[in-house]
Scaffold this motif. Structure first.
Motif, PDB file in Angstrom:
ATOM      1  N   ALA A 146       0.835  -1.208   0.000  1.00 56.22           N
ATOM      2  CA  ALA A 146       0.000   0.000   0.000  1.00 56.22           C
ATOM      3  C   ALA A 146       0.869   1.257   0.000  1.00 56.22           C
ATOM      4  O   ALA A 146       1.980   1.263   0.541  1.00 56.22           O
ATOM      5  N   GLN A 147       0.351   2.312  -0.618  1.00 51.13           N
ATOM      6  CA  GLN A 147       0.999   3.622  -0.520  1.00 51.13           C
ATOM      7  C   GLN A 147       0.459   4.306   0.726  1.00 51.13           C
ATOM      8  O   GLN A 147      -0.739   4.546   0.842  1.00 51.13           O
ATOM      9  N   VAL A 148       1.345   4.618   1.660  1.00 52.81           N
ATOM     10  CA  VAL A 148       0.942   5.280   2.902  1.00 52.81           C
ATOM     11  C   VAL A 148       1.557   6.669   2.930  1.00 52.81           C
ATOM     12  O   VAL A 148       2.783   6.813   2.932  1.00 52.81           O
ATOM     13  N   ILE A 149       0.696   7.679   2.948  1.00 55.03           N
ATOM     14  CA  ILE A 149       1.139   9.063   3.108  1.00 55.03           C
ATOM     15  C   ILE A 149       0.930   9.438   4.564  1.00 55.03           C
ATOM     16  O   ILE A 149      -0.204   9.556   5.035  1.00 55.03           O
ATOM     17  N   LYS A 150       2.030   9.597   5.274  1.00 49.64           N
ATOM     18  CA  LYS A 150       1.979   9.924   6.704  1.00 49.64           C
ATOM     19  C   LYS A 150       1.970  11.439   6.853  1.00 49.64           C
ATOM     20  O   LYS A 150       2.910  12.114   6.415  1.00 49.64           O
ATOM     21  N   VAL A 151       0.929  11.955   7.480  1.00 54.57           N
ATOM     22  CA  VAL A 151       0.787  13.397   7.680  1.00 54.57           C
ATOM     23  C   VAL A 151       1.333  13.752   9.064  1.00 54.57           C
ATOM     24  O   VAL A 151       0.876  13.216  10.081  1.00 54.57           O
ATOM     25  N   GLU A 152       2.294  14.679   9.094  1.00 58.45           N
ATOM     26  CA  GLU A 152       2.935  15.044  10.356  1.00 58.45           C
ATOM     27  C   GLU A 152       2.876  16.546  10.581  1.00 58.45           C
ATOM     28  O   GLU A 152       2.725  17.328   9.644  1.00 58.45           O
ATOM     29  N   GLN A 153       3.039  16.920  11.829  1.00 57.99           N
ATOM     30  CA  GLN A 153       3.065  18.329  12.200  1.00 57.99           C
ATOM     31  C   GLN A 153       4.350  18.976  11.675  1.00 57.99           C
ATOM     32  O   GLN A 153       5.437  18.416  11.836  1.00 57.99           O
ATOM     33  N   PRO A 154       4.254  20.133  11.003  1.00 57.54           N
ATOM     34  CA  PRO A 154       5.472  20.798  10.538  1.00 57.54           C
ATOM     35  C   PRO A 154       6.451  21.055  11.685  1.00 57.54           C
ATOM     36  O   PRO A 154       6.058  21.301  12.824  1.00 57.54           O
ATOM     37  N   ARG A 155       7.721  20.948  11.355  1.00 54.94           N
ATOM     38  CA  ARG A 155       8.856  21.236  12.249  1.00 54.94           C
ATOM     39  C   ARG A 155       9.108  20.129  13.277  1.00 54.94           C
ATOM     40  O   ARG A 155      10.243  19.771  13.512  1.00 54.94           O
ATOM     41  N   THR A 156       8.051  19.578  13.891  1.00 60.29           N
ATOM     42  CA  THR A 156       8.258  18.603  14.969  1.00 60.29           C
ATOM     43  C   THR A 156       7.951  17.165  14.549  1.00 60.29           C
ATOM     44  O   THR A 156       8.634  16.239  14.963  1.00 60.29           O
ATOM     45  N   GLY A 157       6.911  16.989  13.755  1.00 57.14           N
ATOM     46  CA  GLY A 157       6.551  15.649  13.296  1.00 57.14           C
ATOM     47  C   GLY A 157       5.916  14.791  14.372  1.00 57.14           C
ATOM     48  O   GLY A 157       5.555  15.253  15.460  1.00 57.14           O
ATOM     49  N   ASP A 158       5.752  13.520  14.052  1.00 55.88           N
ATOM     50  CA  ASP A 158       5.270  12.522  15.017  1.00 55.88           C
ATOM     51  C   ASP A 158       6.157  12.608  16.257  1.00 55.88           C
ATOM     52  O   ASP A 158       7.386  12.598  16.161  1.00 55.88           O
ATOM     53  N   GLU A 159       5.538  12.671  17.436  1.00 52.87           N
ATOM     54  CA  GLU A 159       6.332  12.849  18.652  1.00 52.87           C
ATOM     55  C   GLU A 159       7.344  11.740  18.881  1.00 52.87           C
ATOM     56  O   GLU A 159       8.360  11.935  19.552  1.00 52.87           O
ATOM     57  N   THR A 160       7.091  10.548  18.288  1.00 48.33           N
ATOM     58  CA  THR A 160       8.037   9.456  18.493  1.00 48.33           C
ATOM     59  C   THR A 160       9.358   9.681  17.765  1.00 48.33           C
ATOM     60  O   THR A 160      10.334   8.975  18.029  1.00 48.33           O
ATOM     61  N   ARG A 161       9.416  10.666  16.870  1.00 47.19           N
ATOM     62  CA  ARG A 161      10.708  11.005  16.257  1.00 47.19           C
ATOM     63  C   ARG A 161      11.704  11.486  17.317  1.00 47.19           C
ATOM     64  O   ARG A 161      12.914  11.504  17.069  1.00 47.19           O
ATOM     65  N   HIS A 162      11.206  11.842  18.481  1.00 48.14           N
ATOM     66  CA  HIS A 162      12.069  12.370  19.540  1.00 48.14           C
ATOM     67  C   HIS A 162      12.209  11.387  20.709  1.00 48.14           C
ATOM     68  O   HIS A 162      12.815  11.718  21.714  1.00 48.14           O
ATOM     69  N   PHE A 163      11.654  10.175  20.548  1.00 44.30           N
ATOM     70  CA  PHE A 163      11.697   9.190  21.627  1.00 44.30           C
ATOM     71  C   PHE A 163      13.032   8.440  21.641  1.00 44.30           C
ATOM     72  O   PHE A 163      13.685   8.267  20.623  1.00 44.30           O
ATOM     73  N   GLU A 164      13.394   7.953  22.805  1.00 47.40           N
ATOM     74  CA  GLU A 164      14.506   7.016  22.950  1.00 47.40           C
ATOM     75  C   GLU A 164      14.046   5.623  22.512  1.00 47.40           C
ATOM     76  O   GLU A 164      12.854   5.328  22.550  1.00 47.40           O
ATOM     77  N   PRO A 165      15.017   4.754  22.103  1.00 46.74           N
ATOM     78  CA  PRO A 165      16.454   4.983  22.006  1.00 46.74           C
ATOM     79  C   PRO A 165      16.824   5.695  20.709  1.00 46.74           C
ATOM     80  O   PRO A 165      16.109   5.594  19.716  1.00 46.74           O
ATOM     81  N   ARG A 166      17.934   6.412  20.745  1.00 51.12           N
ATOM     82  CA  ARG A 166      18.410   7.147  19.590  1.00 51.12           C
ATOM     83  C   ARG A 166      19.474   6.335  18.840  1.00 51.12           C
ATOM     84  O   ARG A 166      20.274   5.622  19.442  1.00 51.12           O
ATOM     85  N   VAL A 167      19.456   6.455  17.531  1.00 51.97           N
ATOM     86  CA  VAL A 167      20.475   5.851  16.679  1.00 51.97           C
ATOM     87  C   VAL A 167      21.351   6.977  16.150  1.00 51.97           C
ATOM     88  O   VAL A 167      20.855   7.906  15.500  1.00 51.97           O
ATOM     89  N   GLN A 168      22.634   6.903  16.432  1.00 44.44           N
ATOM     90  CA  GLN A 168      23.556   7.929  15.960  1.00 44.44           C
ATOM     91  C   GLN A 168      24.252   7.442  14.700  1.00 44.44           C
ATOM     92  O   GLN A 168      24.868   6.375  14.692  1.00 44.44           O
ATOM     93  N   GLY A 169      24.126   8.207  13.629  1.00 50.00           N
ATOM     94  CA  GLY A 169      24.790   7.864  12.380  1.00 50.00           C
ATOM     95  C   GLY A 169      25.736   8.944  11.935  1.00 50.00           C
ATOM     96  O   GLY A 169      25.892   9.987  12.601  1.00 50.00           O
TER      97      GLY A 169
END
Length: 398
Positions: free
Chosen positions: A30-53
């Protein structure tokens, strides 16, 4: 071809349950278009654990539930943003949201509004307690639904307090319920020619899992007690500690009782006609469980598992997470796969557990960067010009 190719999902959800559902559908095509809040996005983008690349840091929590999607950023509080959502919804098969009850009505994005431009849409609302009922306005999280839905009251050791499972079971199972709802709605639309609104309550979803506990209550009036790893109506069905300190789960029926006793050296029990029946073993639970633990406690886990396998007794080692991902069967079934991410490089994820004949298997794609596809989707799907997109950006609409 994957089985869901051509299915278009507009996904306004965030955090876990609904994103898990839409990720499963995305990896089946399926094509999934995820709609997120500008600048911050889905709050889980800021959740632990973090991956450092090499090029930045990302949330492994977000990665776990948002692979294979496209991300656009839209401010739903603005009239221009609401128009974008309505225009995208006009071409969507599925509209998925998990806002608190009444939120999207304030923005003119509730089912009746979306239905005006897309009568065929399957509109799924996932809330904590549903759109109706005395709890409808309440907020909740996974552990609240576990508590109120019964699973915590059933989980824990004898005589101990309630225990939550080690995974967010209410969120994860709600995601599976949502997948069922979406596919059921699509099947219904194929037959009826029209869409529908699905009102899914995460609390209802947990109550819907009570199954055996409910059957015992409806039949016996029994409120099941916490029993650790034991089964209320079957002996043996429990975890046993082995000589090496590792644990094995053994679950057997009547036909497994004699071979289990033989491999453990319990010769008198093996020929006891009364103990050959589960009802007697349940009646003598403490005696039987004590005897089994004493015998199993003399053997290493690998020996117990090998001998159970040889004699057809259902048993399995209780594996830790690292043991699971090193298990040869898990490796053979390719349950751990990799995607390449522009910020962190190669990263592993758990595959959608289907193997198809007649279709391509699910494919693991990478999670999107925040707003990565905004301009492309607005241009290709809505026909906006670069100047119009730039104007929306300046107004903080996208």
């Amino acid at each position: 071809m994957r089985p869901l190719e051509g299915l278009k999902i507009l996904d306004l959800s965030r955090v876990l349950a609904c994103p898990f559902a839409s990720m499963i559908l995305a990896e089946m095509g399926a094509q999934v278009i995820k709609v997120e809040q500008p600048r911050t996005g889905d709050e889980t983008r800021h959740f632990e654990p973090r991956v450092q690349g090499e090029h930045g840091s990302e949330s492994a929590y977000f990665f776990a539930f948002n692979r294979s999607k496209q991300s656009i950023t839209v401010n739903l509080r603005s009239e221009e943003g609401q128009k974008i959502i309505k225009d995208l919804a006009a071409d969507a098969d599925i509209f998925l949201e998990n806002f608190p009850v009444g939120t999207l009505q304030k923005y003119g994005l509730h089912y009746d509004a979306i239905k005006k431009t897309n009568a065929d849409v399957i509109y799924v609302s996932c809330t904590g307690f549903g759109m109706t009922g005395p709890y409808a306005p309440r907020k909740g999280y996974d552990t609240v639904f576990q508590a109120m839905g019964g699973i915590m009251s059933l989980t824990g050791e004898r005589g101990g307090g309630p225990v939550k499972p080690g995974l967010p079971v209410a969120d994860l199972t709600s995601g599976l319920w949502i997948v069922i709802a979406i596919l059921t709605g699509m099947a219904g639309k194929d037959r009826s020619g029209h869409g529908c609104h699905v009102d899914f309550s995460m609390f209802d979803g947990q109550v819907g899992l009570l199954s055996l506990a409910a059957a015992r209550y409806f039949t016996l009036g029994e409120v099941p007690a916490r029993m650790g790893t034991e089964h209320p109506g079957r002996v043996p069905s429990a975890a046993f500690e082995c000589a090496d300190g590792k644990w094995v789960q053994i679950t057997g029926s009547d036909q497994h009782w004699r071979p289990l006793c033989e491999l453990l050296g319990l010769t008198e029990w093996a020929t006891d006609e009364k103990l050959a029946k589960n009802a007697e073993r349940v009646r003598r639970r403490a005696e039987v469980m004590g005897g089994l633990q004493q015998a199993i406690g003399k053997l290493d886990r690998s020996t117990v598992c090998e001998q159970c396998d040889e004699r057809g007794v259902p048993a399995g080692p209780i594996l830790s997470v690292n043991e699971i991902f090193e298990d040869p069967h898990v490796v053979s079934r390719e349950m751990v796969q990799r995607f390449a991410h522009p910020q962190v490089g190669a990263f592993e994820g758990i595959a959608v557990p289907f193997k198809f004949t007649g279709y391509e298997n699910p494919q693991m794609g990478r999670p999107p960067l925040l707003g990565e596809h905004t301009e492309t989707i607005l241009r290709e799907k809505l026909g906006l010009t670069p100047a119009q997109i730039q104007g929306l950006n300046q107004l903080n609409v996208i």
